[in-house]
Write a protein that holds these residues in place. Structure first.
Motif, PDB file in Angstrom:
ATOM      1  N   LEU A  21      -3.623 107.284  49.487  1.00 11.03           N
ATOM      2  CA  LEU A  21      -2.517 108.197  49.794  1.00 11.03           C
ATOM      3  C   LEU A  21      -2.625 108.788  51.197  1.00 11.03           C
ATOM      4  CD1 LEU A  21      -2.026 110.072  46.412  1.00 11.03           C
ATOM      5  CD2 LEU A  21      -0.562 108.337  47.441  1.00 11.03           C
ATOM      6  N   TRP A  22      -3.806 108.752  51.776  1.00 11.63           N
ATOM      7  CA  TRP A  22      -4.002 109.271  53.131  1.00 11.63           C
ATOM      8  C   TRP A  22      -3.116 108.510  54.114  1.00 11.63           C
ATOM      9  CZ3 TRP A  22      -6.697 113.192  55.354  1.00 11.63           C
ATOM     10  CH2 TRP A  22      -6.882 113.134  56.724  1.00 11.63           C
ATOM     11  N   PHE A  23      -2.873 107.212  53.821  1.00 13.19           N
ATOM     12  CA  PHE A  23      -2.138 106.372  54.744  1.00 13.19           C
ATOM     13  C   PHE A  23      -0.643 106.322  54.463  1.00 13.19           C
ATOM     14  CE2 PHE A  23      -6.491 104.898  54.874  1.00 13.19           C
ATOM     15  CZ  PHE A  23      -6.717 104.897  56.241  1.00 13.19           C
ATOM     16  N   VAL A  24      -0.156 107.107  53.522  1.00 12.35           N
ATOM     17  CA  VAL A  24       1.275 107.157  53.247  1.00 12.35           C
ATOM     18  C   VAL A  24       1.922 108.041  54.307  1.00 12.35           C
ATOM     19  CG1 VAL A  24       3.039 107.903  51.602  1.00 12.35           C
ATOM     20  CG2 VAL A  24       0.957 106.816  50.781  1.00 12.35           C
ATOM     21  N   PRO A  25       2.927 107.544  55.008  1.00 15.97           N
ATOM     22  CA  PRO A  25       3.537 108.359  56.056  1.00 15.97           C
ATOM     23  C   PRO A  25       4.278 109.548  55.469  1.00 15.97           C
ATOM     24  CG  PRO A  25       4.777 106.335  55.742  1.00 15.97           C
ATOM     25  CD  PRO A  25       3.552 106.231  54.881  1.00 15.97           C
ATOM     26  N   ASP A  70       5.261 101.479  64.442  1.00 14.38           N
ATOM     27  CA  ASP A  70       4.067 100.663  64.237  1.00 14.38           C
ATOM     28  C   ASP A  70       3.459 100.969  62.872  1.00 14.38           C
ATOM     29  OD1 ASP A  70       1.972  98.966  64.644  1.00 14.38           O
ATOM     30  OD2 ASP A  70       0.823 100.376  65.868  1.00 14.38           O
ATOM     31  N   THR A  71       3.513  99.995  61.973  1.00  9.05           N
ATOM     32  CA  THR A  71       2.976 100.171  60.621  1.00  9.05           C
ATOM     33  C   THR A  71       1.567  99.614  60.483  1.00  9.05           C
ATOM     34  OG1 THR A  71       3.967  98.090  59.913  1.00  9.05           O
ATOM     35  CG2 THR A  71       5.268 100.093  59.584  1.00  9.05           C
ATOM     36  N   THR A  72       0.986  99.130  61.559  1.00  8.46           N
ATOM     37  CA  THR A  72      -0.335  98.503  61.494  1.00  8.46           C
ATOM     38  C   THR A  72      -1.393  99.423  60.894  1.00  8.46           C
ATOM     39  OG1 THR A  72       0.246  97.150  63.401  1.00  8.46           O
ATOM     40  CG2 THR A  72      -2.086  97.293  62.849  1.00  8.46           C
ATOM     41  N   PRO A  73      -1.494 100.701  61.295  1.00  2.34           N
ATOM     42  CA  PRO A  73      -2.530 101.552  60.693  1.00  2.34           C
ATOM     43  C   PRO A  73      -2.358 101.721  59.188  1.00  2.34           C
ATOM     44  CG  PRO A  73      -1.564 102.632  62.602  1.00  2.34           C
ATOM     45  CD  PRO A  73      -0.772 101.406  62.345  1.00  2.34           C
ATOM     46  N   TYR A  74      -1.119 101.761  58.721  1.00  2.00           N
ATOM     47  CA  TYR A  74      -0.884 101.934  57.295  1.00  2.00           C
ATOM     48  C   TYR A  74      -1.265 100.675  56.521  1.00  2.00           C
ATOM     49  CZ  TYR A  74       1.800 105.798  59.138  1.00  2.00           C
ATOM     50  OH  TYR A  74       2.175 106.913  59.801  1.00  2.00           O
ATOM     51  N   VAL A  75      -0.958  99.524  57.078  1.00  2.00           N
ATOM     52  CA  VAL A  75      -1.312  98.265  56.418  1.00  2.00           C
ATOM     53  C   VAL A  75      -2.824  98.088  56.388  1.00  2.00           C
ATOM     54  CG1 VAL A  75      -1.130  95.755  56.576  1.00  2.00           C
ATOM     55  CG2 VAL A  75       0.884  97.170  56.980  1.00  2.00           C
TER      56      VAL A  75
END
Length: 100
Positions: A21-25, A70-75
């Motif tokens: 959940l930390w990576f959910v924008p 940029d969605t790279t960090p979330y992926v």
């Protein structure tokens, strides 16, 4: 499954979920200006004319930025968290089968 391992598995699952959940924008879509309140009654001719004038005046209308981000960090973060959780599951199943 031993009752001593259940809290460890629960804590691992909770930690993995929180990590994912930390990576959910976040959905913070606040602007610089406060939102204008719309009238609660049905639109009158004056309100309709004002809306048309505001829609044609491009200096006042600011549309939302619909460009991609940029969605790279979330992926990468989601994949890492998923792999970590799967690793914990595999590790706990192996320990259970070998009787540790």
């Amino acid at each position: 499954m031993s009752s001593a391992r259940r809290p460890l598995l629960t804590a691992t699952a909770a930690g993995t979920l929180l990590g994912a959940l930390w990576f959910v924008p976040s959905a913070n879509a606040s602007g610089d200006e406060p939102a204008r309140e719309l009238p609660s009654t049905s639109p009158t001719t004056q309100v309709t004319q004002q809306a048309r004038a505001a829609a044609t005046d491009t200096s006042e209308v600011e549309l939302a930025d619909t460009g991609s981000f940029d969605t790279t960090p979330y992926v990468v973060g989601g994949t890492f968290s998923l792999a970590l959780g799967a690793g914990f599951v595999v590790y706990s199943v192996r320990r259970e089968r070998h009787g540790f």
